[in-house]
Design an enzyme around this catalytic site. Structure first.
Site, short mmCIF file in Angstrom:
data_model
loop_
_atom_site.label_atom_id
_atom_site.label_comp_id
_atom_site.label_asym_id
_atom_site.label_seq_id
_atom_site.Cartn_x
_atom_site.Cartn_y
_atom_site.Cartn_z
CG ASP A 29 -2.52 0.74 1.35
OD1 ASP A 29 -2.51 1.22 0.29
OD2 ASP A 29 -3.29 0.73 2.14
CG HIS A 30 -0.82 4.95 0.31
ND1 HIS A 30 -1.67 5.80 -0.89
CD2 HIS A 30 -2.08 4.27 0.63
CE1 HIS A 30 -2.70 5.58 -0.93
NE2 HIS A 30 -2.99 4.94 0.65
N GLY B 213 -8.80 7.88 6.59
CA GLY B 213 -8.71 8.28 8.39
C GLY B 213 -10.35 8.11 7.90
CG HIS C 99 -6.96 3.75 -1.43
ND1 HIS C 99 -5.40 3.96 -0.80
CD2 HIS C 99 -7.17 3.58 -2.98
CE1 HIS C 99 -4.94 3.13 -2.12
NE2 HIS C 99 -5.60 2.67 -3.46
N GLY C 100 -9.76 4.58 1.40
CA GLY C 100 -10.31 5.70 2.44
C GLY C 100 -11.54 5.60 2.92
CB ALA C 101 -13.73 2.90 1.56
CB THR D 96 -9.37 4.33 10.28
OG1 THR D 96 -8.49 5.07 8.95
CG2 THR D 96 -9.31 5.56 10.77
ZN LIG Z 1 -4.96 4.28 0.82
#
Ligand SMILES: [Zn+2]
Length: 296
Positions: A87-88, A195, A224-226, A249
Site C-alpha cells: 500500500d502507499h 482516516g 481508498h479511505g473507505a 482505520t
Molecule cells: Zn489508501
C-alpha cells in the site's frame, strides 16, 4: 497446496470477475499477525478472496519480507486466495524493495505531487515493474492515485489539509493519467478521505463523478479511505465501477477497542494472546460486515 506463482497470475482475473459480477474485493491493512489471521479467518468463512495491504509504515514495523512470508504461510493454510499489496509507496526505491520481496501489487503514491511529477514518478515505477516481469515471468500489478485524499489511517478532528471538492479527480485527468502511466489499477479522489473523522459524518462520495471516471478509463478502479463511509455510499461505488475497497482505520479502531475493553476489565492480565484475541474478535465483526456488503 496452492502455487504462489499462479496466485499472482489470477489476481487481475479475480478483480475483473468481481467487477463484472457487480462485487468488490476487500482490501484490509495489517500491522501484525493477529490482524492478518482475523482477516483471513473471515475470508475463509465467507469463501471470498481478500487483499492484505501493508503501507510503508506497516512494512517497516513488521519487516518487508516478513509480511510476504506471513501471507505465503496463510496461503498454504487456508483455501481462499490471499493477495499481498504494498500500500502507499512513495518512491522508486521503496517500489523496488517490495517487488524484489515478491509482493503481488504495489501502489505508487505521487498524489501529493504536482500532476506532471506524479505522472513521471508512476511511469518510472511502471517501467521498472514491467522490466522485472520480463526477467522473472511474474506479473505484478501497479496502482496509482490521482487527487489528494490525505495520507493517514487515523482518527482525525477535521478533514486533512488539501482535501477539497476542487481536488476531486476529473474524468479527463483520469483518462490522461491512466494512458500516460500504463497502470493496471486506478485510485480516484471522489470524496473519499484517508482516516476517519472523530465527531463528524464522513463526506458523501460523489457517485456522479465516479460514473464519469468509470466511463473514461478501462482499468479497475480502487476506492481508498473507505473507513467511515456509509453502506449506501460503498454499495453505490461498487455499482458504478469500484472493484476494490480499502479499509484500514475502522479495523484498527475495532482491534484497539477490543484489546482496550479486555485490558480495562482485566488490569492484571499480561498475556498478549488473551487481549490480542479480543482485538481480533472485534475486528472480525467489521471485516465480516464489509465483505458481506461488497459481495451483495
Ligand atoms: Zn489508501
Amino acid at each position: 497446496m496452492k502455487s504462489l506463482i499462479s496466485q499472482s497470475e489470477v489476481y487481475l482475473e479475480t478483480i475483473d470477475a468481481y467487477k463484472k459480477a457487480g462485487h468488490a474485493i476487500a482490501h484490509f491493512n495489517i500491522s501484525n499477525l493477529d490482524q492478518a489471521r482475523a482477516i483471513v479467518e473471515v475470508a475463509e468463512e465467507l469463501k471470498q478472496p481478500v487483499i492484505i495491504g501493508a503501507s510503508e509504515g506497516e512494512r517497516a514495523y513488521m519487516g518487508v519480507e516478513m509480511v510476504r512470508k506471513i501471507v505465503d504461510e496463510l496461503n498454504q493454510e487456508y483455501s481462499i486466495a490471499i493477495f499481498l499489496n504494498a500500500d502507499h509507496t512513495y518512491s522508486l526505491e521503496k517500489v523496488q524493495e517490495v517487488i524484489e520481496a515478491g509482493y503481488d501489487s504495489v501502489i505508487v503514491d505521487g498524489a501529493k505531487l504536482p500532476y506532471e511529477e506524479n505522472v513521471a514518478l508512476v511511469k518510472t515505477c511502471v517501467d521498472y515493474v514491467r522490466l522485472y516481469e520480463q526477467k522473472t515471468g511474474k506479473r505484478v500489478l501497479v496502482e496509482a492515485e490521482l487527487g489528494y485524499i490525505g495520507q493517514s489511517s487515523s482518527l482525525n478532528a477535521a478533514l486533512p489539509e488539501g482535501v477539497s471538492e476542487a481536488n476531486l479527480t476529473t474524468a479527463d485527468q483520469a483518462k490522461d493519467f491512466v494512458l500516460r502511466t500504463g497502470i493496471d489499477m486506478f485510485a480516484p479522489a471522489i470524496g473519499n478521505v484517508h482516516g476517519m473523522l472523530i465527531d463528524a459524518v464522513e463526506p458523501a462520495l460523489h457517485i456522479d463523478r465516479l460514473k464519469e471516471i468509470t466511463a473514461a478509463v478501462d482499468v479497475p478502479l480502487v476506492l481508498h479511505g473507505a473507513s467511515g463511509n456509509t453502506d449506501e455510499d460503498l454499495k453505490g461505488s461498487i455499482d458504478n465501477g469500484i472493484a476494490i475497497i480499502h479499509i484500514n482505520t475502522e479495523i484498527r479502531k475495532a482491534f484497539r477497542d477490543g484489546e482496550k475493553e479486555y485490558m480495562d476489565a482485566h488490569p492484571n492480565e499480561v498475556a498478549p494472546y488473551k487481549f490480542g484475541k479480543e482485538g481480533q474478535e472485534e475486528m472480525k465483526k467489521v471485516v465480516k460486515a464489509k465483505m458481506l456488503l461488497y459481495a451483495l
